[in-house]
Design a protein around this motif. Structure first.
Motif, PDB file in Angstrom:
ATOM      1  N   ASP A 155       0.857  -1.187   0.000  1.00 54.34           N
ATOM      2  CA  ASP A 155       0.000   0.000   0.000  1.00 54.34           C
ATOM      3  C   ASP A 155       0.889   1.231   0.000  1.00 54.34           C
ATOM      4  OD1 ASP A 155      -2.500  -1.330   0.145  1.00 54.34           O
ATOM      5  OD2 ASP A 155      -2.177  -1.678   2.287  1.00 54.34           O
ATOM      6  N   MET A 156       0.288   2.378  -0.237  1.00 49.83           N
ATOM      7  CA  MET A 156       1.027   3.633  -0.179  1.00 49.83           C
ATOM      8  C   MET A 156       0.149   4.706   0.430  1.00 49.83           C
ATOM      9  SD  MET A 156       2.614   6.057  -3.086  1.00 49.83           S
ATOM     10  CE  MET A 156       1.966   7.668  -2.737  1.00 49.83           C
ATOM     11  N   ALA A 157       0.754   5.576   1.224  1.00 51.63           N
ATOM     12  CA  ALA A 157       0.036   6.699   1.823  1.00 51.63           C
ATOM     13  C   ALA A 157       0.892   7.958   1.720  1.00 51.63           C
ATOM     14  CB  ALA A 157      -0.284   6.413   3.286  1.00 51.63           C
ATOM     15  N   LEU A 158       0.212   9.082   1.590  1.00 49.19           N
ATOM     16  CA  LEU A 158       0.864  10.386   1.682  1.00 49.19           C
ATOM     17  C   LEU A 158       0.593  10.922   3.076  1.00 49.19           C
ATOM     18  CD1 LEU A 158      -0.260  11.973  -1.722  1.00 49.19           C
ATOM     19  CD2 LEU A 158       1.885  10.780  -1.212  1.00 49.19           C
ATOM     20  N   ALA A 159       1.614  11.434   3.726  1.00 50.44           N
ATOM     21  CA  ALA A 159       1.457  11.963   5.079  1.00 50.44           C
ATOM     22  C   ALA A 159       1.822  13.440   5.101  1.00 50.44           C
ATOM     23  CB  ALA A 159       2.365  11.198   6.057  1.00 50.44           C
ATOM     24  N   GLY A 203      -7.170  13.194  -4.666  1.00 54.97           N
ATOM     25  CA  GLY A 203      -7.370  13.022  -3.230  1.00 54.97           C
ATOM     26  C   GLY A 203      -8.186  11.786  -2.909  1.00 54.97           C
ATOM     27  N   GLN A 204      -8.960  11.300  -3.884  1.00 58.32           N
ATOM     28  CA  GLN A 204      -9.743  10.087  -3.687  1.00 58.32           C
ATOM     29  C   GLN A 204      -8.947   8.839  -4.031  1.00 58.32           C
ATOM     30  OE1 GLN A 204     -13.444  10.439  -5.783  1.00 58.32           O
ATOM     31  NE2 GLN A 204     -14.009  12.319  -4.724  1.00 58.32           N
ATOM     32  N   ILE A 205      -7.847   9.015  -4.728  1.00 57.14           N
ATOM     33  CA  ILE A 205      -7.009   7.883  -5.132  1.00 57.14           C
ATOM     34  C   ILE A 205      -5.957   7.574  -4.067  1.00 57.14           C
ATOM     35  CG2 ILE A 205      -5.265   7.147  -6.814  1.00 57.14           C
ATOM     36  CD1 ILE A 205      -6.914   8.622  -8.930  1.00 57.14           C
ATOM     37  N   PHE A 206      -5.386   8.621  -3.495  1.00 52.61           N
ATOM     38  CA  PHE A 206      -4.334   8.442  -2.489  1.00 52.61           C
ATOM     39  C   PHE A 206      -4.937   8.285  -1.091  1.00 52.61           C
ATOM     40  CE2 PHE A 206      -1.844  10.853  -5.677  1.00 52.61           C
ATOM     41  CZ  PHE A 206      -0.773   9.990  -5.814  1.00 52.61           C
ATOM     42  N   THR A 207      -4.280   7.469  -0.279  1.00 49.11           N
ATOM     43  CA  THR A 207      -4.557   7.465   1.149  1.00 49.11           C
ATOM     44  C   THR A 207      -3.771   8.630   1.731  1.00 49.11           C
ATOM     45  OG1 THR A 207      -4.801   5.068   1.179  1.00 49.11           O
ATOM     46  CG2 THR A 207      -4.326   6.145   3.296  1.00 49.11           C
ATOM     47  N   ILE A 208      -4.463   9.518   2.421  1.00 51.61           N
ATOM     48  CA  ILE A 208      -3.811  10.726   2.953  1.00 51.61           C
ATOM     49  C   ILE A 208      -3.937  10.715   4.466  1.00 51.61           C
ATOM     50  CG2 ILE A 208      -3.838  13.240   2.978  1.00 51.61           C
ATOM     51  CD1 ILE A 208      -4.890  13.099   0.078  1.00 51.61           C
ATOM     52  N   ARG A 209      -2.782  10.831   5.131  1.00 53.08           N
ATOM     53  CA  ARG A 209      -2.737  10.872   6.590  1.00 53.08           C
ATOM     54  C   ARG A 209      -2.367  12.279   7.022  1.00 53.08           C
ATOM     55  NH1 ARG A 209       0.508   5.430   6.739  1.00 53.08           N
ATOM     56  NH2 ARG A 209      -1.221   4.003   6.384  1.00 53.08           N
ATOM     57  N   PRO A 210      -3.011  12.784   8.075  1.00 56.43           N
ATOM     58  CA  PRO A 210      -2.790  14.169   8.471  1.00 56.43           C
ATOM     59  C   PRO A 210      -1.426  14.481   9.076  1.00 56.43           C
ATOM     60  CG  PRO A 210      -4.315  13.094   9.979  1.00 56.43           C
ATOM     61  CD  PRO A 210      -4.028  12.127   8.875  1.00 56.43           C
ATOM     62  N   GLY A 211      -0.829  13.584   9.830  1.00 57.40           N
ATOM     63  CA  GLY A 211       0.415  13.874  10.522  1.00 57.40           C
ATOM     64  C   GLY A 211       1.638  13.360   9.802  1.00 57.40           C
ATOM     65  N   SER A 212       2.793  13.770  10.301  1.00 58.84           N
ATOM     66  CA  SER A 212       4.067  13.281   9.760  1.00 58.84           C
ATOM     67  C   SER A 212       4.267  11.821  10.130  1.00 58.84           C
ATOM     68  CB  SER A 212       5.231  14.096  10.318  1.00 58.84           C
ATOM     69  OG  SER A 212       5.237  15.376   9.768  1.00 58.84           O
TER      70      SER A 212
END
Length: 107
Positions: free
Chosen positions: A77-81, A97-106
């Motif tokens: 999997d991959m996420a942007l943080a 934004g709907q394709i990537f998993t986005i996490r709020p923190g570092s």
């Protein structure tokens, strides 16, 4: 223009890349090469921490999409943080934004 700075460390869940500076046409190849050199295993999570990102153009977005594809091909999997507000806005407007998993923190 800020030079692209990429650092790497391994977390329990998988590799983490911290990206800082400008992710643009002139410098995107460095991130692409870094992602391609990673040993990803099924079940891992590649995290790209963008907390230091100052600018991202369409080439940068393309490299992030390629990183996601690379992770999926490896069964990971991959996420942007910590995506900066201006980059998050671009991801939202383009539908990415709907394709990537986005996490709020570092990471």
């Amino acid at each position: 223009m800020s030079p692209l700075n990429i650092t790497h460390h391994d977390a329990v869940t998988g590799p983490v890349l911290h990206v800082g500076g400008d992710l643009d046409y002139a410098q995107a190849t460095a991130l692409r090469e870094q992602v391609e050199s990673l040993a990803l295993s099924p079940g891992q999570n590649l995290t790209i921490d963008l907390s230091g990102l100052e600018y991202c153009d369409s080439t940068g977005l393309t490299v992030l999409l390629a990183a996601r594809q690379r992770a999926q091909t490896a069964g990971a999997d991959m996420a942007l943080a910590a995506v900066p507000a201006d980059t998050l806005r671009i991801l939202t407007i383009t539908g990415l934004g709907q394709i990537f998993t986005i996490r709020p923190g570092s990471a």
